[in-house]
Design an enzyme around this catalytic site. Structure first.
Site, short mmCIF file in Angstrom:
data_model
loop_
_atom_site.label_atom_id
_atom_site.label_comp_id
_atom_site.label_asym_id
_atom_site.label_seq_id
_atom_site.Cartn_x
_atom_site.Cartn_y
_atom_site.Cartn_z
N SER A 240 0.84 -1.20 0.00
CA SER A 240 0.00 0.00 0.00
C SER A 240 0.88 1.25 0.00
O SER A 240 1.71 1.42 -0.87
CB SER A 240 -0.97 -0.03 1.19
N HIS B 299 -8.18 1.22 -1.05
CA HIS B 299 -8.01 0.32 -2.20
C HIS B 299 -9.35 -0.20 -2.72
O HIS B 299 -9.46 -1.35 -3.14
CB HIS B 299 -7.06 -0.83 -1.84
#
Length: 394
Positions: free
Chosen positions: A92, A195
């Site tokens: 991430s 996400h």
């Protein structure tokens, strides 16, 4: 082979920077990055409570800055890293740490981008109450089917038995009431459904900024969260990081690529523990090192020496390399075969993998210096395929 990984949001804990800041050099570097980010990282890494550092606008700059400054402690002479690190990957927001470590962007560029990323994601999260829940165990197909039933996204696919579901709080409540068989649910301390489509507004903001960021091709292979491929174009690295804000993290595919690369050791930058924990379960036989405190630095350097080997990507200003994004079979294209000069954007071939076929493009073009593979050869992730002399370089 050594792979260095950088953790994502959720790895931080109250006071984790306290022992690191006893080092004056570390403290001064962190203060500099605090100035760039406009966030008091020294205070938040030592004094702030868990709820405060859960804030996306604080957590993300804190994580990236910590990884970057700790890397300079691990490698006091940064150039030494490129002779020992086989690949880098970030989970991430950790992708920004990895990109800066691979010299795609500077530390200061990374801090500006992570500041804007955190702010934009916090704003997007505020639009609708959302969250994330770890789904541990269960049969993979059943887990994914259950998430789909509830309208949730598998925002993090971290490998066997660990998927993170993301969506609205109502959707997560429905999952809690009707979980997958034999699975355990753990709500995560994050501020939104990262996400997923809920983060789409943040993508547009960061994409606009990214167009003005100067980049370099990585000095070390970068494994992408999007699909686990090895990326060797600076613009592509940055574009993938921007788009990843609203698309799932496929850490499972990153782990597959590490296996294909022949990884023997994985070192996680601080605040470490999450990614090495996943690796211990998913990559049997691979040694791991979680760098948590500065008193581990000597042991960490010994770990690097044990597993380190030079990257397959050599860098010189007079030529460029095109590398394979994945393990598979190389098939040369007709338009590149036998050519002495390739125009920018020429397709040189495809890599056929067990999942799909990836088109390989010489983005910059140039004079063909040397083909390093032949049609039909089996190749590894990051393996050089073609050496080019850029046009206009003498």
């Amino acid at each position: 082979m050594l792979v260095i990984v950088a953790p994502g949001q959720g790895a931080q804990s109250p006071g984790f920077l306290t022992p690191w800041l006893e080092d004056r050099t570390f403290a001064s570097r962190l203060q500099w990055l605090s100035t760039v980010a406009g966030v008091d990282l020294v205070h938040h890494g030592t004094e702030s409570d868990a709820e405060t550092i859960r804030d996306t606008r604080i957590a993300q700059p804190l994580l990236v800055a910590t990884g970057l400054v700790a890397a300079l402690e691990l490698f006091p002479h940064p150039a030494d890293a490129f002779t020992k690190i086989g690949a880098v990957a970030g989970h991430s927001v950790g992708e920004l740490t990895a990109a800066a470590g691979a010299r795609v962007i500077t530390a200061e560029q990374a801090m500006v981008l992570v500041r804007e990323r955190g702010n934009a994601m916090a704003e997007a999260a505020a639009a609708t109450p959302t969250g994330m829940t770890a789904v541990l165990g269960g049969e993979r197909d059943d887990v994914l089917a259950t998430l789909d039933k509830h309208g949730l996204t598998a925002a993090n696919d971290n490998g066997p038995g660990q998927v993170v579901a993301a969506g609205t709080l109502e959707q997560l409540e429905a999952l809690a009431a009707e979980p997958p068989t034999k699975a355990r649910l753990t709500p995560l301390s994050v501020a939104g459904a990262f996400h997923t489509e809920h983060m789409a507004p943040a993508v547009g903001h960061l994409a606009g900024l990214a167009r003005s960021v100067s980049v370099h091709d990585p000095r070390t292979p970068v494994i992408s969260n999007r699909d686990g491929t090895v990326v060797h174009d600076g613009q592509d690295v940055l574009a993938r990081i921007v788009g990843q804000i609203a698309t799932p993290v496929r850490w499972d595919l990153c782990l597959e690529t590490m296996t294909d690369l022949g990884v023997t050791g994985i070192l996680e930058m601080p605040p470490a523990g999450t990614l090495t924990g996943i690796a211990k379960r998913a990559l049997k036989g691979v040694e791991t090192f979680a760098l948590k405190t500065p008193d581990q630095l000597d042991d960490a350097r010994a770990f690097v020496d044990k597993h380190g080997e030079a990257s397959s990507i050599d860098v010189t200003p007079t030529w460029r390399m095109v590398v394979s994004p994945a393990k598979g079979t190389f098939h040369q294209s007709a338009e590149a075969a036998g050519q002495d000069l390739l125009a920018p954007g020429t397709t040189i071939g495809e890599i056929a993998t067990s999942r799909d076929r990836s088109r390989i493009v010489a983005l910059h073009g140039g004079q063909v210096v040397e083909w390093l593979v032949e049609d039909g050869d089996l190749v590894s992730p990051g393996q050089p395929l073609l050496r080019l002399h850029p046009e206009g370089v003498s």
